[in-house]
Write a protein that holds these residues in place. Structure first.
Motif, PDB file in Angstrom:
ATOM      1  N   VAL A 181       0.835  -1.216   0.000  1.00 31.58           N
ATOM      2  CA  VAL A 181       0.000   0.000   0.000  1.00 31.58           C
ATOM      3  C   VAL A 181       0.864   1.259   0.000  1.00 31.58           C
ATOM      4  CG1 VAL A 181      -1.789   1.286   1.214  1.00 31.58           C
ATOM      5  CG2 VAL A 181      -1.850  -1.213   1.194  1.00 31.58           C
ATOM      6  N   HIS A 182       0.505   2.184  -0.866  1.00 31.79           N
ATOM      7  CA  HIS A 182       1.217   3.456  -1.003  1.00 31.79           C
ATOM      8  C   HIS A 182       0.919   4.356   0.190  1.00 31.79           C
ATOM      9  CE1 HIS A 182       2.864   7.020  -2.847  1.00 31.79           C
ATOM     10  NE2 HIS A 182       1.696   7.639  -2.844  1.00 31.79           N
ATOM     11  N   VAL A 226       6.116   1.254  -8.803  1.00 29.74           N
ATOM     12  CA  VAL A 226       4.792   1.728  -8.404  1.00 29.74           C
ATOM     13  C   VAL A 226       4.826   2.301  -6.983  1.00 29.74           C
ATOM     14  CG1 VAL A 226       3.865  -0.386  -7.372  1.00 29.74           C
ATOM     15  CG2 VAL A 226       2.346   1.139  -8.626  1.00 29.74           C
ATOM     16  N   GLY A 227       3.882   3.182  -6.679  1.00 31.08           N
ATOM     17  CA  GLY A 227       3.841   3.814  -5.355  1.00 31.08           C
ATOM     18  C   GLY A 227       4.297   5.256  -5.479  1.00 31.08           C
ATOM     19  N   ILE A 248      13.083   0.032  -3.136  1.00 34.73           N
ATOM     20  CA  ILE A 248      11.678  -0.022  -2.745  1.00 34.73           C
ATOM     21  C   ILE A 248      11.001   1.327  -3.018  1.00 34.73           C
ATOM     22  CG2 ILE A 248      10.157  -0.223  -0.735  1.00 34.73           C
ATOM     23  CD1 ILE A 248      12.455  -2.097   0.381  1.00 34.73           C
ATOM     24  N   THR A 249       9.842   1.270  -3.680  1.00 35.61           N
ATOM     25  CA  THR A 249       9.123   2.510  -3.975  1.00 35.61           C
ATOM     26  C   THR A 249       7.729   2.516  -3.353  1.00 35.61           C
ATOM     27  OG1 THR A 249       8.277   1.578  -6.029  1.00 35.61           O
ATOM     28  CG2 THR A 249      10.299   2.847  -6.189  1.00 35.61           C
ATOM     29  N   LEU A 250       7.331   1.382  -2.783  1.00 33.51           N
ATOM     30  CA  LEU A 250       5.956   1.252  -2.282  1.00 33.51           C
ATOM     31  C   LEU A 250       5.974   1.060  -0.760  1.00 33.51           C
ATOM     32  CD1 LEU A 250       2.980   0.946  -3.278  1.00 33.51           C
ATOM     33  CD2 LEU A 250       3.367  -1.508  -3.333  1.00 33.51           C
ATOM     34  N   GLY A 251       5.048   1.753  -0.078  1.00 33.95           N
ATOM     35  CA  GLY A 251       4.924   1.560   1.365  1.00 33.95           C
ATOM     36  C   GLY A 251       5.866   2.409   2.191  1.00 33.95           C
ATOM     37  N   LYS A 252       6.550   3.330   1.545  1.00 34.77           N
ATOM     38  CA  LYS A 252       7.431   4.255   2.254  1.00 34.77           C
ATOM     39  C   LYS A 252       7.194   5.640   1.666  1.00 34.77           C
ATOM     40  CE  LYS A 252      11.986   2.788   3.495  1.00 34.77           C
ATOM     41  NZ  LYS A 252      13.305   2.405   2.974  1.00 34.77           N
TER      42      LYS A 252
END
Lengths: 177, 358
Positions: free
Chosen positions: A118-119, B172-173, B228-232
């Motif tokens: 989740v973004h 993505v993200g 990592i690009t998603l969740g941060k």
């Protein structure tokens, strides 16, 4: 050590793949490595997209079963991309693909992004106002539940009114976003 | 054309600014991947669709101005000669993919070349900011500002849960890739880097040798970036990278100090030998040139060589690539001719320094 592929000949080529700290070792003999092609030293055709299709644990040879890829395979309504095509290219064809293949996406995203799906970063300023409102409403509803469970009804009533006015605002902004 | 003029035109203006820790961190880069909502991604877009994307972006940049930046220059790949594109790749302003494989690929460049926006690369838009030295946070602020400005008119593909939608799920993200280019000769000489790299990988960061083929690092230059690009959040991604880079700077400084104390004679010998070769060689391959330039730069940083300016490594790593050599020569060169021209260009450049010093 015997070759992982044929389990007959002695393994002479050793590969280590480290992804997000997980170590994966592959040991092959000359012959099997040559057959696999990409494992030959010096052949640098290993791209992130190929690695990604590796992550999908994809049944490799599509060529062997041409009929199967035509059968009832899920396809993106907007751009026509199938999951097979995605797995080969490592790239989606349009934004809709994320909806179409949503159920297959999370396990892969978890592996690529250290367990995250989740973004939580930036939200676009213009089109994101609706989303920002929604996030706020969800937050307030959680707080509301907490107050109710603690029988703090005065606080809860305040929050309820706030949520209502935010929901009205969200509807006015056209339900967009 | 005189060499001085050629260099001043070839080196992007942003590179001439001094950044923090610039003896070890040569440059910082922030990249944001963005896509427009209603168009197929470049991987499957038709030529018409791809043209429409360029048109939309172009109109936005023509109609409005962004802050102090601008006017932006729009370069379309289809209108450019192969060597012109090669030069942009060697300056890191566009990717090889945009240059060679894109359909209706284009790039928007700010006049100081610190901002470049690729259109129709893997994603519709790739916003890229380049800063000299260690300036990741500054880069993020700038990239985010221009991102907001573009989004004020163009409709991005954005999902509440998945964030900014990108063609490849690895972006993505946030769509954010933050990276720094570091010169780490002492950690390589003392063989400490091999021990550090696995730990860095565990933190969700990637280390790559640059200017080299595959994983081999030419000239002890390494690029470190987030995976990592998603969740941060964007800020956390940059902060995590910053922390690790600070550690590496610290380790590299300690290793340099140790080399100076334990084997000063050998270090001086190495630096002066490399300087001698660069100053007198008549033909030199890019691999050797990179290694010798790294030695000389280390010598400058450690005050062994005093009459040379530190920018020499950054400049010559860019100028001695095939595209630039051919542009300077004004013709297509064979590999042998390139080695000869490379040696000549390095000699000339070093002579400029000595003239300046005298």
């Amino acid at each position: 050590m015997l070759c992982h592929e044929c389990n007959k000949r002695e393994a002479t080529l050793h590969f280590t793949k480290i992804l997000n700290g997980e170590k994966n070792e592959i040991h092959l003999c000359d012959q099997c490595a040559r057959e696999k092609g990409e494992y030959l030293p010096g052949s640098n055709g290993f791209s992130i997209h190929q690695l990604l299709s590796g992550l999908l644990n994809f049944e490799q040879p599509i060529q062997n079963s041409p009929s199967r890829s035509l059968q009832s395979e899920q396809q993106c309504k907007k751009c026509g991309m199938t999951f097979h095509q995605f797995a080969r290219a490592g790239r989606f064809g349009c934004a809709e693909c994320y909806e179409t293949f949503n159920h297959k996406l999370d396990p892969m995203l978890k592996r690529v992004h250290s367990g995250n799906t989740v973004h939580i970063g930036k939200i676009p300023k213009r089109i994101g106002t609706g989303i920002q409102l929604q996030r706020k409403i969800v937050q307030l509803k959680e707080q509301l539940q907490q107050h109710i469970s603690k029988e703090e009804f005065e606080e809860a009533a305040k929050l309820r009114d706030e949520i209502r006015s935010l929901e009205k605002l969200a509807q006015q902004s056209g339900g967009e976003g | 054309m005189s060499l001085e003029k050629f260099i001043s035109e070839a080196i992007s203006p942003w590179m001439k600014n001094d950044g923090d820790e610039s003896d070890i961190v040569l440059s910082s880069r922030i990249r944001l991947a963005r896509n427009l909502k209603d168009y197929s991604f470049p991987i499957i877009a038709t030529t018409e669709e791809a043209s429409l994307v360029v048109k939309q972006v172009k109109e936005h940049f023509e109609k409005e101005k962004y802050d102090q930046y601008g006017p932006f220059e729009l370069l379309e790949m289809d209108d450019m000669k192969p060597n012109e594109k090669k030069v942009l790749v060697e300056k890191h302003l566009i990717s090889p993919q945009l240059s060679d494989e894109s359909k209706k690929g284009a790039v928007l460049l700010s006049s100081d070349e610190s901002l470049s926006i690729m259109v129709n690369e893997e994603d519709h838009l790739r916003i890229q900011c380049l800063f000299s030295g260690f300036q990741l946070s500054e880069g993020l602020v700038l990239a985010s500002g221009i991102d907001d400005w573009i989004e004020s008119k163009l409709h991005y593909a954005f999902d509440e849960r998945k964030g900014y939608i990108t063609s490849c799920p690895t972006n993505v993200g946030t769509g954010l890739r933050a990276s720094v280019m570091m010169h780490l000769p002492a950690l390589v000489i003392t063989k400490q880097l091999n021990k550090i790299l696995p730990a860095i990988n565990q933190l969700g960061l990637v280390v790559r040798g640059i200017y080299g083929e595959g994983s081999e690092a030419l000239g002890n230059l390494f690029q470190i970036s987030n995976q990592i690009t998603l969740g941060k959040s964007e800020e956390d991604i940059v902060e995590d990278l910053r922390g690790v880079v600070l550690q590496l700077i610290h380790q590299e400084r300690a290793a340099r100090e140790m080399l100076l104390q334990s084997s000063k004679l050998h270090l001086e010998d190495r630096v002066y030998r490399s300087y001698g070769i660069l100053a007198y060689a008549r033909t030199i391959e890019s691999k050797e040139a990179a290694q010798r330039l790294s030695d000389v730069r280390l010598g400058i940083d450690l005050k062994i060589l005093k009459e040379l300016s530190a920018s020499i490594l950054n400049e010559l790593m860019i100028l001695t690539q095939p595209g630039f050599l051919q542009q300077y020569a004004g013709e297509i060169l064979s590999p042998d001719q390139r080695d000869e021209r490379r040696a000549a260009l390095i000699r000339e450049r070093l002579n400029l320094e000595i003239e300046k010093f005298n």
